[in-house]
Design an enzyme around this catalytic site. Structure first.
Site, PDB file in Angstrom:
ATOM      1  N   HIS A  16       0.865  -1.185   0.000  1.00 49.19           N
ATOM      2  CA  HIS A  16       0.000   0.000   0.000  1.00 49.19           C
ATOM      3  C   HIS A  16       0.899   1.232   0.000  1.00 49.19           C
ATOM      4  O   HIS A  16       2.143   1.114  -0.041  1.00 49.19           O
ATOM      5  CB  HIS A  16      -0.956  -0.038   1.197  1.00 49.19           C
ATOM      6  N   HIS A  46       4.052   1.342   2.212  1.00 51.90           N
ATOM      7  CA  HIS A  46       5.229   0.674   1.648  1.00 51.90           C
ATOM      8  C   HIS A  46       5.845   1.530   0.533  1.00 51.90           C
ATOM      9  O   HIS A  46       7.072   1.633   0.421  1.00 51.90           O
ATOM     10  CB  HIS A  46       4.841  -0.681   1.057  1.00 51.90           C
ATOM     11  N   SER A  50      -2.395   0.023   6.640  1.00 48.86           N
ATOM     12  CA  SER A  50      -1.928  -1.292   7.073  1.00 48.86           C
ATOM     13  C   SER A  50      -2.550  -2.334   6.156  1.00 48.86           C
ATOM     14  O   SER A  50      -3.710  -2.190   5.743  1.00 48.86           O
ATOM     15  CB  SER A  50      -2.370  -1.548   8.517  1.00 48.86           C
ATOM     16  N   SER A  51      -1.787  -3.379   5.867  1.00 47.80           N
ATOM     17  CA  SER A  51      -2.329  -4.458   5.025  1.00 47.80           C
ATOM     18  C   SER A  51      -3.535  -5.104   5.693  1.00 47.80           C
ATOM     19  O   SER A  51      -4.373  -5.700   5.031  1.00 47.80           O
ATOM     20  CB  SER A  51      -1.255  -5.519   4.777  1.00 47.80           C
ATOM     21  N   ARG A  52      -3.625  -4.977   7.021  1.00 50.06           N
ATOM     22  CA  ARG A  52      -4.735  -5.620   7.752  1.00 50.06           C
ATOM     23  C   ARG A  52      -6.013  -4.772   7.742  1.00 50.06           C
ATOM     24  O   ARG A  52      -7.049  -5.261   8.185  1.00 50.06           O
ATOM     25  CB  ARG A  52      -4.328  -5.912   9.194  1.00 50.06           C
TER      26      ARG A  52
HETATM   27  P1  AMP Z   1       4.720  -5.050   6.604  1.00 54.20           P
HETATM   28  O1  AMP Z   1       4.516  -5.446   5.178  1.00 54.20           O
HETATM   29  O2  AMP Z   1       3.463  -4.768   7.335  1.00 54.20           O
HETATM   30  O3  AMP Z   1       5.649  -5.996   7.332  1.00 54.20           O
HETATM   31  O4  AMP Z   1       5.483  -3.649   6.578  1.00 54.20           O
HETATM   32  C1  AMP Z   1       6.688  -3.501   5.879  1.00 54.20           C
HETATM   33  C2  AMP Z   1       7.286  -2.169   6.250  1.00 54.20           C
HETATM   34  O5  AMP Z   1       6.395  -1.118   5.899  1.00 54.20           O
HETATM   35  C3  AMP Z   1       7.565  -2.029   7.750  1.00 54.20           C
HETATM   36  O6  AMP Z   1       8.802  -1.353   7.930  1.00 54.20           O
HETATM   37  C4  AMP Z   1       6.410  -1.193   8.216  1.00 54.20           C
HETATM   38  O7  AMP Z   1       6.693  -0.432   9.380  1.00 54.20           O
HETATM   39  C5  AMP Z   1       6.202  -0.289   7.018  1.00 54.20           C
HETATM   40  N1  AMP Z   1       4.847   0.254   7.024  1.00 54.20           N
HETATM   41  C6  AMP Z   1       3.682  -0.433   7.186  1.00 54.20           C
HETATM   42  N2  AMP Z   1       2.631   0.416   7.200  1.00 54.20           N
HETATM   43  C7  AMP Z   1       3.146   1.662   7.072  1.00 54.20           C
HETATM   44  C8  AMP Z   1       2.580   2.973   7.041  1.00 54.20           C
HETATM   45  N3  AMP Z   1       1.277   3.167   7.147  1.00 54.20           N
HETATM   46  N4  AMP Z   1       3.423   4.036   6.899  1.00 54.20           N
HETATM   47  C9  AMP Z   1       4.757   3.848   6.800  1.00 54.20           C
HETATM   48  N5  AMP Z   1       5.354   2.635   6.820  1.00 54.20           N
HETATM   49  C10 AMP Z   1       4.565   1.566   6.965  1.00 54.20           C
END
Ligand code: AMP
Length: 278
Positions: free
Chosen positions: A35, A38, A187-189
């Site tokens: 999203h 990322h 958030s992906s969730r």
């Molecule tokens: P994930 O795919 O959830 O493991 O996240 C991968 C990276 O993206 C991690 O370093 C997260 O902290 C970052 N991330 C996830 N959501 C956000 C967001 N809303 N804003 C900035 N970074 C994010």
């Protein structure tokens, strides 16, 4: 620009042999379902490095037995498209067997204080899984810089400690939280939330915004700020709500440049985390 898909460790080594000594690598580790949060990490990496590699790996060892490993959203084709349109040079998307070749595996243990409070207390084994996979990715890819979101505050602090304590030759770059237009941290969730649940979830960013405002107006006492916040968060199933320093020890008084307000709450079955860095 076409992003190269690398799905084996051998192919990753082959890719790295094509780089010149003067090239620099920025790594953006993710679990996919990309999203705009990322994408902001990707943009920062592109601005600071000649090559950007995004890793996409839903890491089983950071999920507890009752967590959403099987349901976690996965869409590699869409992620590859987003990476291509955002100028990512390569996506490293290995299999579980590649990243964990032995079932009886070596695992990192997080530090006793930082690693076992808040997320580390609620999600048993979570940070052990996170630190282990991040160390593996950093070894394999050997980036100059690696990008992590402030959204996952405790994870970021632990990865900074990992790099520092294990003398890793990588710069850890923190990136600010990206939010949807309604304020909810991306958030992906978030796709798990019904429209009604989303309305309730919005109390989280509203509370953090109100606390920020109060601090700007001169309030420095954590107890007063937490009392305001607790009022605003009524109706949510709060797992923790705290004001801490960068070691995640509770603070009585706000310190400029050294304070984090942390919230974790469940809305229905969906667990959300958010925070404010002061
Ligand atoms: P994930 O795919 O959830 O493991 O996240 C991968 C990276 O993206 C991690 O370093 C997260 O902290 C970052 N991330 C996830 N959501 C956000 C967001 N809303 N804003 C900035 N970074 C994010």
């Amino acid at each position: 620009m076409k992003t190269q898909l690398i799905d084996t460790i051998q192919a990753l080594h082959d890719y790295k042999t094509t780089l010149k000594p003067e090239d620099s690598i920025g790594l953006v580790p993710t679990m996919g379902a990309l999203h705009a949060g990322h994408l902001s990490l990707i943009q920062k990496s592109k601005a600071q490095n000649t090559h950007t590699i995004v890793s996409i790996f839903v890491n089983p060892t950071q999920f507890g037995p009752k967590e959403d490993f099987n349901q976690y959203p996965r869409d590699l084709q869409k992620d590859l498209f987003l990476c291509s349109t955002n100028g990512v040079d390569a996506v490293f998307a290995p299999t579980i067997a590649q990243m964990y070749p032995h079932s009886d595996t070596i695992t990192l243990a997080p530090p006793k204080n930082l690693g076992y409070v808040f997320e580390g207390f609620i999600r048993e084994g979570h940070f052990s899984g996170v630190l282990t996979i991040v160390l593996k990715l950093l070894h394999l890819i050997a980036p100059n810089r690696a990008y992590f979101g402030q959204k996952d505050a405790q994870q970021l602090l632990l990865i900074q400690r990992l790099s520092h304590d294990l003398f890793l030759p990588v710069q850890i770059i923190p990136c600010p939280t990206q939010r949807d237009t309604d304020g909810l941290a991306l958030s992906s969730r978030n796709i798990y939330l019904s429209p009604q649940e989303r309305q309730i979830a919005l109390k989280i960013p509203a509370t953090l915004e109100a606390i920020k405002q109060k601090i700007q107006e001169g309030q420095t006492q954590s107890a007063a700020l937490l009392a305001i916040g607790k009022q605003m968060l009524q109706g949510l199933d709060i797992e923790y709500f705290a004001i801490c320093d960068h070691h995640l020890s509770p603070l009585d008084t706000i310190q400029k440049d050294g304070t984090i307000v942390l919230v974790a709450a469940k809305v229905g079955k969906t667990r959300l985390i958010d925070n404010l860095w002061i």
